[in-house]
Scaffold this active site. Sequence first.
Site, short mmCIF file in Angstrom:
data_model
loop_
_atom_site.label_atom_id
_atom_site.label_comp_id
_atom_site.label_asym_id
_atom_site.label_seq_id
_atom_site.Cartn_x
_atom_site.Cartn_y
_atom_site.Cartn_z
N ASN A 207 -10.69 -3.09 -6.38
CA ASN A 207 -9.89 -2.13 -7.15
C ASN A 207 -10.52 -1.74 -8.49
O ASN A 207 -10.14 -0.75 -9.10
CB ASN A 207 -8.46 -2.65 -7.40
CG ASN A 207 -7.57 -2.57 -6.17
OD1 ASN A 207 -6.63 -3.34 -6.00
ND2 ASN A 207 -7.85 -1.61 -5.28
N ASP B 255 0.82 -1.21 0.00
CA ASP B 255 0.00 0.00 0.00
C ASP B 255 0.86 1.26 0.00
O ASP B 255 1.96 1.26 0.56
CB ASP B 255 -0.90 -0.03 1.25
CG ASP B 255 -2.07 0.92 1.14
OD1 ASP B 255 -2.27 1.53 0.07
OD2 ASP B 255 -2.80 1.06 2.15
#
Length: 226
Positions: A63, A15
């Site tokens: 996503n 991330d």
Amino acid sequence: MPEENQARHVAIIMDGNGRWAKRRGLPRAMGHKRGVEAVRKLVRSLEGTGIECLTLYAFSTENWKRPEEEVSDLMNLMRSFIRSDLEEFVANGVRLKIVGDWRALDPDIVAMLEDALERTAGGTRTVAVALNYGAQQEIAAAARAAAEEGEITPEAIERHLFTADLPPVDLLIRTSGEVRLSNFLLWQMAYAEMIFVDTLWPDFGPEDLRKALDVFAKRERRYGGR
Ligand code: FPP
């Protein structure tokens, strides 16, 4: 035989690519590109760590909600990564594995991945990339498959998870300071240790992995016992 305090299977939530780019006034795509470079360096550094399997969260079922342009950037990075790194995987005995509903990706990517899986099948160290992956979906599908066979037991569910052939996850690392699992390997995380670091993914290097492994080695795992 690995020592008990040595992590065999490490999973990473990579991330912070967007923030890495933003801090430098660069487009998000640049953060993802540097993120791929971090992946490459890490895979190259696995020798001697005792890690048999590294599972990387590259693209989640959620996503798809990102802007079309960013989704397409990520898919293109996947294409170029396979093109540029496949030979190195083969040469270094790295077996590629994909977890998630990856057959729903663009047909050309599916074909590239099928080829990559076949060519790396003989590798002894596994790099598993989670693509179009969601843990709740994985568990639901595994429970359905177990039910069709007869009994829904933890063992039966486990046999139908994408990770059925991998050692148990010992350690999860998430970068960029967020403290969440984000639908990643929820079942597999039952007894895993977790380490959250502030480093943004493009800055996470082999040294950071070594440090995490040291922290892991010092932790006492009880598995519910004492
Ligand atoms: C999180 O950063 C990262 C992702 C959603 C994608 C991770 C993908 C890669 C590192 C590249 C593809 C991997 C391989 C194996 C080729 P973010 O965009 O959520 O960052 P932010 O939270 O700072 O915005």
